[in-house]
Design an enzyme around this catalytic site. Structure first.
Site, PDB file in Angstrom:
ATOM      1  N   TYR A  28      -9.309 -15.864   6.590  1.00  0.00           N
ATOM      2  CA  TYR A  28      -8.706 -14.969   5.594  1.00  0.00           C
ATOM      3  C   TYR A  28      -9.254 -15.274   4.199  1.00  0.00           C
ATOM      4  O   TYR A  28      -9.679 -14.364   3.471  1.00  0.00           O
ATOM      5  CB  TYR A  28      -7.186 -15.135   5.621  1.00  0.00           C
ATOM      6  N   GLY A  75       0.816  -1.214   0.000  1.00  0.00           N
ATOM      7  CA  GLY A  75       0.000   0.000   0.000  1.00  0.00           C
ATOM      8  C   GLY A  75       0.842   1.253   0.000  1.00  0.00           C
ATOM      9  O   GLY A  75       0.528   2.236  -0.679  1.00  0.00           O
ATOM     10  N   SER A  99      -7.273 -11.731  -2.982  1.00  0.00           N
ATOM     11  CA  SER A  99      -6.209 -12.726  -2.907  1.00  0.00           C
ATOM     12  C   SER A  99      -6.586 -13.943  -3.741  1.00  0.00           C
ATOM     13  O   SER A  99      -7.764 -14.215  -3.963  1.00  0.00           O
ATOM     14  CB  SER A  99      -5.977 -13.153  -1.455  1.00  0.00           C
TER      15      SER A  99
END
Length: 281
Positions: free
Chosen positions: A166, A18, A143
């Protein structure tokens, strides 16, 4: 996309991929709204961007709290009357082997709350700004690690693992991306999701106990491709593996699953379907 004087919000941009994305956007002439939880890292990121002649501001918020997500959106609205690109990059990793189940400030499973629900709410809050700036883009950093959502136990109170949490949260991002693209059709706002790169050299990956084998620069290239590439103008509702369009888990293309996720997300964030329709119109 010409970046000079464009306003771009990058969540989770004080570290890792980021920060690389934020610094590159600043160097290209964009006004970057840097987001993170740590004031010191935030100020350092802004200083790095300004040192190269860029423009940046830091906005602090903990995305594990929906109230703070709303405060972040309000902070954006007080600083700008336009938002050209929103990059939802902030996230919580798997936590590594033996990770214990955690909950957000609102009592939701932490990875679902931060990786997915915070972005869902932030987009809802900022759609008027994006509409005012159209053509505008939303990029959801997901992802390749994906697992179908168990709608009977979304908060994973049974059989919890950090990896499962996740992967479910990241697939939720992709379902939402496709669903939102359909709702925003014709508005000039596009929304796409991607897997930037595998096991980048980030804090998240190292905390999971994994040896990194991709660079944050590679991941940043992929994110910036979706955020700025002229080739993607008008293309929406897609999932990319790096810079290549790909296919996500089959559940992402299940319209019933997307409707269920939308209804649940509106309920969990305290929004009504009517409110959502108004914001998307």
């Amino acid at each position: 996309m010409e970046l000079k004087d464009k306003t771009i919000l990058v969540t989770g941009s004080t570290d890792g991929v980021g920060r690389v994305v934020a610094e590159r956007l600043g160097a290209a002439g964009a006004h970057v709204l840097v987001h993170g939880r740590d004031e010191g890292r935030g100020r350092a990121t802004v200083a790095a961007i300004e040192a190269k002649g860029g423009k940046a501001e830091f906005l602090v918020a903990d995305l594990a709290s929906l109230a703070e997500v709303r405060r972040l959106a309000e902070a954006v609205r007080t600083r700008t009357d336009r938002l050209d690109v929103l990059i939802n990059n902030a996230g919580v990793g798997t936590g590594g082997q033996g990770a214990k189940r955690q909950v957000s400030a609102d009592g939701y499973e932490l990875r679902f709350a931060v990786n997915y629900l915070a972005g869902f709410l932030l987009i809802s809050e900022l759609l008027p700004l994006l509409n005012a700036s159209a053509p505008a883009r939303i990029v959801n950093v997901a992802s390749a690690g994906q697992q179908a959502i168990d709608f009977d136990d979304v908060m994973l109170t049974q059989g919890y693992s950090g990896v499962r949490a996740y992967c479910q949260s990241k697939l939720a991002q992709i379902l939402f991306t496709i669903d939102l693209a359909e709702q925003l059709d014709g508005t000039g706002i596009t929304v796409n999701a991607l897997h930037p790169a595998s096991y980048m050299d980030t804090t998240m990956v190292r905390q999971a106990g994994v040896t990194p084998w991709s660079s944050v620069e590679t991941g940043a290239d992929a994110i910036l491709n979706l955020a700025t590439s002229p080739a993607l103008e008008g293309r929406s509702g897609r999932y990319f593996d790096g810079q290549r369009e790909s296919r996500a888990d089959a559940q992402a293309y299940d319209e019933k699953a997307r409707r269920r996720l939308r209804a649940l997300s509106l309920e969990l964030t305290g929004q009504s379907s009517a409110t959502s329709r108004e914001q998307h119109s």
